[in-house]
Design an enzyme around this catalytic site. Sequence first.
Site, PDB file in Angstrom:
ATOM      1  N   LYS A  29       0.873  -1.180   0.000  1.00 48.72           N
ATOM      2  CA  LYS A  29       0.000   0.000   0.000  1.00 48.72           C
ATOM      3  C   LYS A  29       0.904   1.222   0.000  1.00 48.72           C
ATOM      4  O   LYS A  29       1.574   1.522   0.978  1.00 48.72           O
ATOM      5  CB  LYS A  29      -0.920   0.018   1.221  1.00 48.72           C
ATOM      6  CG  LYS A  29      -1.943   1.156   1.160  1.00 48.72           C
ATOM      7  CD  LYS A  29      -2.862   1.149   2.355  1.00 48.72           C
ATOM      8  CE  LYS A  29      -3.983   2.178   2.156  1.00 48.72           C
ATOM      9  NZ  LYS A  29      -3.491   3.543   1.910  1.00 48.72           N
ATOM     10  N   ASP A  31       2.145   5.075  -0.193  1.00 44.39           N
ATOM     11  CA  ASP A  31       1.730   6.299   0.486  1.00 44.39           C
ATOM     12  C   ASP A  31       1.865   7.493  -0.459  1.00 44.39           C
ATOM     13  O   ASP A  31       2.792   8.289  -0.346  1.00 44.39           O
ATOM     14  CB  ASP A  31       2.628   6.484   1.713  1.00 44.39           C
ATOM     15  CG  ASP A  31       1.958   7.289   2.796  1.00 44.39           C
ATOM     16  OD1 ASP A  31       0.799   7.678   2.610  1.00 44.39           O
ATOM     17  OD2 ASP A  31       2.601   7.538   3.825  1.00 44.39           O
ATOM     18  N   GLU A 174       3.024   1.500   4.766  1.00 44.22           N
ATOM     19  CA  GLU A 174       1.703   1.890   5.268  1.00 44.22           C
ATOM     20  C   GLU A 174       0.794   0.685   5.475  1.00 44.22           C
ATOM     21  O   GLU A 174      -0.062   0.685   6.359  1.00 44.22           O
ATOM     22  CB  GLU A 174       1.060   2.870   4.284  1.00 44.22           C
ATOM     23  CG  GLU A 174      -0.223   3.488   4.790  1.00 44.22           C
ATOM     24  CD  GLU A 174      -0.853   4.426   3.776  1.00 44.22           C
ATOM     25  OE1 GLU A 174      -1.966   4.898   4.052  1.00 44.22           O
ATOM     26  OE2 GLU A 174      -0.259   4.670   2.713  1.00 44.22           O
TER      27      GLU A 174
END
Length: 321
Positions: A29, A31, A174
């Site tokens: 994921k 950022d 993240e």
Amino acid sequence: VPMNLLPMTATVGSEEQVQDSTRWRYEGKWDGMRALAFVDAAGVTVVSRAGNDNTRTFPELAELRALMNGHTGVLDGEIVAYDNNGRTDFGLMQQRMGLSKIPEITVAAARVPAKFLVFDVLHLDGISLLTKKYDDRRRILQALQLRGDNCRVPDQLTGSIGEVMASTKAARWEGVIAKRGDSSYSPGTRTRMWLKVKHELEIEVVVVGWQPGQGRRSDGIGSLLLAVPGEGAEKGWRYVGKVGTGFTDAMLADLMSKLKPLHRATPPLDISAAGVEVRDAQWVRPKYVAEVVYAEITPTGRLRQPRWRGLRADKSLNDLQ
């Protein structure tokens, strides 16, 4: 190349929901800022999640035309900026977002280079891939061999979801995006076929006011007052608390310049339960979407231990869920 597509977005999920690695694929994921890149014979057009043309803002992505090696298509990915430790940093990314003047962009690009992490292909050489399975789209994407100075396809994460979460947490990422291998692509929708499993709780909010600071912040912003859309019978906005940490001096100065013109005499929401918490508040017209991380939501609906992450220039009030 169809130009009217918008990204499909993931829903918040948990490790328990994505345990079956025969059905789910795992990605980092990132950022940064979600974007679609439209590549044709004329060049590259970059469109944000909100549908805004950001081509001029990110000149680095122009290399996609050469990397596509004569192919045309639509690529989905995340525009990111890396910190000195090689991690994507949304705070740095904010220095690149929202710029439109060439001299400003040139200076910012030299200071904070942007990279495009491509994780999906939606259209290729006049053929729509939207109804294809994610696994098939991924194989097509890999075959394009997009490896440039500024644009690349990150590897998928291997192992169990527990192993993937442990390794990404150790690397201070993240979180993880889990995608069903058989998922098609529905532009502009939020899907449960893609789930984001995060190491920190985060929430998108709207800024509805600010309070003066103390000490060296006495002539500026000390904290921001936050709200989310009301639910059920509630109308408008619902107050969720205030945030006073996570800012740099430059962020506070920028926020003041943005919020002052939005001043209003009365609160834009019901603050009857807030009491002295909103004393001395300077209210503003809701306009700016922001992101904060927090420990939990209290029984009274307040964010506990919120920390500022930054404005989301790529999102509008309509994007708040």
